[in-house]
Design a protein around this motif. Structure first.
Motif, PDB file in Angstrom:
ATOM      1  N   ALA A  19      -6.654   7.778 -18.965  1.00 37.39           N
ATOM      2  CA  ALA A  19      -8.189   7.670 -18.502  1.00 37.39           C
ATOM      3  C   ALA A  19      -8.316   7.611 -16.854  1.00 37.39           C
ATOM      4  CB  ALA A  19      -8.780   6.450 -19.227  1.00 37.39           C
ATOM      5  N   ALA A  20      -7.424   6.579 -16.473  1.00 35.13           N
ATOM      6  CA  ALA A  20      -7.528   6.420 -14.911  1.00 35.13           C
ATOM      7  C   ALA A  20      -7.354   7.431 -13.972  1.00 35.13           C
ATOM      8  CB  ALA A  20      -6.670   5.110 -14.455  1.00 35.13           C
ATOM      9  N   SER A  21      -6.287   8.263 -14.506  1.00 35.97           N
ATOM     10  CA  SER A  21      -5.833   9.688 -13.769  1.00 35.97           C
ATOM     11  C   SER A  21      -6.867  10.623 -14.110  1.00 35.97           C
ATOM     12  CB  SER A  21      -4.551  10.041 -14.334  1.00 35.97           C
ATOM     13  OG  SER A  21      -3.553   9.053 -14.374  1.00 35.97           O
ATOM     14  N   ALA A  22      -7.511  10.682 -15.346  1.00 31.96           N
ATOM     15  CA  ALA A  22      -8.557  11.973 -15.539  1.00 31.96           C
ATOM     16  C   ALA A  22      -9.683  11.475 -14.630  1.00 31.96           C
ATOM     17  CB  ALA A  22      -8.938  11.796 -16.986  1.00 31.96           C
ATOM     18  N   LYS A  23     -10.312  10.217 -14.341  1.00 33.26           N
ATOM     19  CA  LYS A  23     -11.299   9.838 -13.321  1.00 33.26           C
ATOM     20  C   LYS A  23     -10.864  10.034 -12.093  1.00 33.26           C
ATOM     21  CE  LYS A  23     -12.701   6.203 -16.646  1.00 33.26           C
ATOM     22  NZ  LYS A  23     -12.865   4.987 -17.020  1.00 33.26           N
ATOM     23  N   LEU A  24      -9.811   9.928 -11.715  1.00 29.30           N
ATOM     24  CA  LEU A  24      -9.515   9.992 -10.241  1.00 29.30           C
ATOM     25  C   LEU A  24      -9.274  11.521  -9.929  1.00 29.30           C
ATOM     26  CD1 LEU A  24      -8.933   8.801  -7.484  1.00 29.30           C
ATOM     27  CD2 LEU A  24      -6.397   8.852  -8.201  1.00 29.30           C
ATOM     28  N   PHE A  25      -8.766  12.476 -10.744  1.00 27.37           N
ATOM     29  CA  PHE A  25      -8.728  13.737 -10.670  1.00 27.37           C
ATOM     30  C   PHE A  25     -10.168  14.302 -10.547  1.00 27.37           C
ATOM     31  CE2 PHE A  25      -4.268  14.088 -12.752  1.00 27.37           C
ATOM     32  CZ  PHE A  25      -3.843  14.949 -11.814  1.00 27.37           C
ATOM     33  N   GLY A  26     -11.150  13.788 -11.454  1.00 17.95           N
ATOM     34  CA  GLY A  26     -12.668  14.389 -11.304  1.00 17.95           C
ATOM     35  C   GLY A  26     -13.166  14.045 -10.069  1.00 17.95           C
ATOM     36  N   THR A  27     -12.649  12.706  -9.364  1.00 18.12           N
ATOM     37  CA  THR A  27     -13.292  12.250  -7.970  1.00 18.12           C
ATOM     38  C   THR A  27     -12.733  13.140  -7.003  1.00 18.12           C
ATOM     39  OG1 THR A  27     -13.138  10.151  -8.814  1.00 18.12           O
ATOM     40  CG2 THR A  27     -13.134  10.352  -6.366  1.00 18.12           C
ATOM     41  N   ARG A 216       3.074  -9.559  -9.837  1.00 19.19           N
ATOM     42  CA  ARG A 216       1.691  -9.153 -10.628  1.00 19.19           C
ATOM     43  C   ARG A 216       2.124  -8.070 -11.500  1.00 19.19           C
ATOM     44  NH1 ARG A 216      -1.082  -4.657  -8.394  1.00 19.19           N
ATOM     45  NH2 ARG A 216      -0.829  -4.204  -6.258  1.00 19.19           N
ATOM     46  N   PHE A 217       1.238  -7.586 -12.337  1.00 20.87           N
ATOM     47  CA  PHE A 217       1.522  -6.368 -13.027  1.00 20.87           C
ATOM     48  C   PHE A 217       0.490  -5.298 -12.441  1.00 20.87           C
ATOM     49  CE2 PHE A 217       1.314  -9.600 -16.814  1.00 20.87           C
ATOM     50  CZ  PHE A 217       2.613  -9.538 -16.876  1.00 20.87           C
ATOM     51  N   GLY A 218       0.857  -4.136 -12.528  1.00 25.60           N
ATOM     52  CA  GLY A 218       0.416  -2.952 -11.904  1.00 25.60           C
ATOM     53  C   GLY A 218      -0.966  -2.709 -12.493  1.00 25.60           C
ATOM     54  N   GLU A 219      -1.909  -1.982 -11.777  1.00 28.71           N
ATOM     55  CA  GLU A 219      -3.121  -1.667 -12.351  1.00 28.71           C
ATOM     56  C   GLU A 219      -3.253  -0.040 -12.651  1.00 28.71           C
ATOM     57  OE1 GLU A 219      -5.536  -3.382 -13.233  1.00 28.71           O
ATOM     58  OE2 GLU A 219      -4.614  -5.240 -12.110  1.00 28.71           O
ATOM     59  N   ALA A 220      -3.832   0.414 -13.818  1.00 32.73           N
ATOM     60  CA  ALA A 220      -3.856   1.884 -14.130  1.00 32.73           C
ATOM     61  C   ALA A 220      -4.064   2.932 -13.169  1.00 32.73           C
ATOM     62  CB  ALA A 220      -4.711   2.040 -15.178  1.00 32.73           C
ATOM     63  N   ASN A 221      -5.225   2.142 -12.183  1.00 29.47           N
ATOM     64  CA  ASN A 221      -5.740   3.121 -11.109  1.00 29.47           C
ATOM     65  C   ASN A 221      -4.573   3.498 -10.052  1.00 29.47           C
ATOM     66  OD1 ASN A 221      -6.430   0.433 -10.496  1.00 29.47           O
ATOM     67  ND2 ASN A 221      -7.053   1.043  -8.556  1.00 29.47           N
ATOM     68  N   GLU A 222      -3.708   2.267 -10.048  1.00 31.66           N
ATOM     69  CA  GLU A 222      -2.436   2.484  -8.995  1.00 31.66           C
ATOM     70  C   GLU A 222      -1.503   3.427  -9.439  1.00 31.66           C
ATOM     71  OE1 GLU A 222      -2.554  -1.992  -7.179  1.00 31.66           O
ATOM     72  OE2 GLU A 222      -1.444  -1.754  -9.035  1.00 31.66           O
ATOM     73  N   ILE A 223      -1.219   3.495 -10.737  1.00 28.92           N
ATOM     74  CA  ILE A 223      -0.384   4.572 -11.155  1.00 28.92           C
ATOM     75  C   ILE A 223      -1.078   5.854 -11.030  1.00 28.92           C
ATOM     76  CG2 ILE A 223       1.047   5.310 -13.091  1.00 28.92           C
ATOM     77  CD1 ILE A 223       1.463   2.572 -12.008  1.00 28.92           C
ATOM     78  N   ALA A 224      -2.388   6.043 -11.392  1.00 31.16           N
ATOM     79  CA  ALA A 224      -3.172   7.384 -11.112  1.00 31.16           C
ATOM     80  C   ALA A 224      -2.896   7.906  -9.714  1.00 31.16           C
ATOM     81  CB  ALA A 224      -4.639   7.090 -11.520  1.00 31.16           C
ATOM     82  N   GLU A 225      -3.094   7.075  -8.809  1.00 30.02           N
ATOM     83  CA  GLU A 225      -2.761   7.646  -7.522  1.00 30.02           C
ATOM     84  C   GLU A 225      -1.593   8.384  -7.270  1.00 30.02           C
ATOM     85  OE1 GLU A 225      -4.687   7.649  -5.002  1.00 30.02           O
ATOM     86  OE2 GLU A 225      -6.314   5.810  -5.197  1.00 30.02           O
ATOM     87  N   GLY A 226      -0.401   7.716  -7.873  1.00 31.22           N
ATOM     88  CA  GLY A 226       0.894   8.539  -7.809  1.00 31.22           C
ATOM     89  C   GLY A 226       0.668   9.701  -8.734  1.00 31.22           C
ATOM     90  N   LEU A 245       6.668   3.387  -9.750  1.00 32.59           N
ATOM     91  CA  LEU A 245       5.731   2.389  -9.292  1.00 32.59           C
ATOM     92  C   LEU A 245       5.789   1.294 -10.004  1.00 32.59           C
ATOM     93  CD1 LEU A 245       2.991   5.342  -9.417  1.00 32.59           C
ATOM     94  CD2 LEU A 245       3.932   4.496  -7.560  1.00 32.59           C
ATOM     95  N   ASP A 246       6.458   0.267  -9.723  1.00 36.72           N
ATOM     96  CA  ASP A 246       6.844  -0.976 -10.143  1.00 36.72           C
ATOM     97  C   ASP A 246       6.734  -2.324  -9.736  1.00 36.72           C
ATOM     98  OD1 ASP A 246       8.829  -0.983  -8.677  1.00 36.72           O
ATOM     99  OD2 ASP A 246      10.562  -0.795 -10.171  1.00 36.72           O
ATOM    100  N   GLY A 247       6.060  -2.382  -8.415  1.00 31.10           N
ATOM    101  CA  GLY A 247       5.904  -3.571  -7.977  1.00 31.10           C
ATOM    102  C   GLY A 247       7.275  -4.007  -7.251  1.00 31.10           C
ATOM    103  N   GLY A 248       8.355  -3.413  -7.234  1.00 34.34           N
ATOM    104  CA  GLY A 248       9.643  -3.652  -6.816  1.00 34.34           C
ATOM    105  C   GLY A 248      10.478  -4.093  -8.033  1.00 34.34           C
ATOM    106  N   THR A 249      10.162  -4.107  -9.130  1.00 33.61           N
ATOM    107  CA  THR A 249      10.952  -4.626 -10.525  1.00 33.61           C
ATOM    108  C   THR A 249      12.293  -3.959 -10.620  1.00 33.61           C
ATOM    109  OG1 THR A 249       8.884  -4.763 -11.599  1.00 33.61           O
ATOM    110  CG2 THR A 249      10.965  -4.917 -13.029  1.00 33.61           C
ATOM    111  N   SER A 250      12.285  -2.647 -10.136  1.00 32.73           N
ATOM    112  CA  SER A 250      13.778  -2.137 -10.205  1.00 32.73           C
ATOM    113  C   SER A 250      14.747  -2.521  -9.169  1.00 32.73           C
ATOM    114  CB  SER A 250      13.502  -0.495 -10.042  1.00 32.73           C
ATOM    115  OG  SER A 250      12.574  -0.109  -8.814  1.00 32.73           O
ATOM    116  N   LEU A 251      14.275  -3.253  -8.197  1.00 30.47           N
ATOM    117  CA  LEU A 251      15.185  -3.889  -7.091  1.00 30.47           C
ATOM    118  C   LEU A 251      16.194  -4.956  -7.937  1.00 30.47           C
ATOM    119  CD1 LEU A 251      12.553  -3.951  -4.218  1.00 30.47           C
ATOM    120  CD2 LEU A 251      14.295  -2.319  -4.644  1.00 30.47           C
TER     121      LEU A 251
END
Length: 251
Positions: A19-27, A216-226, A245-251
């Motif tokens: 949903a976040a991605s769809a809205k960002l594409f629309g924007t 912190r946890f990520g936000e859907a809109n932050e993933i949508a940017e990618g 996009l994981d806030g550094g978790t994979s480190l």
């Protein structure tokens, strides 16, 4: 981001990252087709895009049914004459958090059907259309669980490792056809799947955040940017990659 007038399908667009991605594409001026097994949710997102001045429509699709995937893409092309981008986001987690020896067969079959087979079906039909028109862009939503070990989560981990592998294999096959294929690998992000995990014990949120350098946890809109960046012409020399996009978790 250069997305204006691109025709974009997003599966699982009724909630979360979809949903976040769809809205960002629309924007950014894209023509968005919101697809979800829950048509009411998909329609709600499409209406929000239109209310904000964008262009959108909704189509009900169960990605585990090949004929429904065919219909989704055929209907989109019939109306819009092409398919520039498909974001394969539809995904589920298992109902139970169990180790491999106790993993339920029901969870295995359900998760693999949506997360792995569904992505394959969408890629296959989209690629056939994209080859006809001479261009295309596919963004698959994988997961940090597709890059590193994830305990008590075998079917989900297997499906997301598969999405990463399918992304790379198909990118290798179709790069010379002017078709780019990449994946986004979110870490722990606010969503129904994370809520399900947090519900397993009272202190799960604190436990998980200790593994995230950003705490912190990520936000859907932050993933949508990618997602939108990979789908845009701003990344046109990138294919076969996983954007983590994981806030550094994979480190």
């Amino acid at each position: 981001m250069n997305l204006k007038e691109k025709v974009v399908i997003i599966t699982g667009a009724g909630s979360g990252i979809g949903a976040a991605s769809a809205k960002l594409f629309g924007t950014h001026g894209a023509t968005v087709v919101t697809s979800d097994i829950n048509l009411e949710n998909a329609q709600k997102v499409a209406e929000e895009i239109k209310a904000a001045g964008g262009s959108a429509s909704a189509i009900k699709t169960n990605v585990t049914k090949f004929e429904e995937v065919e219909s989704l893409i055929a209907e989109t092309v019939k109306v819009h004459e092409r398919l520039d981008v498909i974001v394969n986001n539809a995904g589920i987690g298992g109902a139970n958090q169990k180790k491999t020896a106790e993993h339920t067969h029901e969870d295995w079959h359900n998760v693999i059907a949506v997360n792995q087979t569904g992505v394959f079906y969408c890629m296959q039909v989209a690629l056939q259309q994209m080859m006809k028109q001479g261009h295309g862009n596919i963004v698959n939503i994988a997961s940090l669980a597709g890059l590193k070990a994830s305990g008590n989560n075998l079917s989900y981990s297997a499906s997301k490792f598969a999405v990463v592998g399918m992304t790379k294999s198909a990118a290798l096959e179709y790069g010379h056809k002017n078709i780019r294929i990449n994946a986004v690998c979110p870490g722990y992000t606010h969503s129904a799947l994370l809520d399900q995990l947090l519900s397993t014990r009272d202190d799960m949120g604190d436990i998980l955040k200790r593994h995230i350098p950003m705490r912190r946890f990520g936000e859907a809109n932050e993933i949508a940017e990618g997602v939108c960046w990979l789908a845009s012409d701003n990344s046109k020399f990138i294919t076969g990659q996983t954007l983590t996009l994981d806030g550094g978790t994979s480190l």
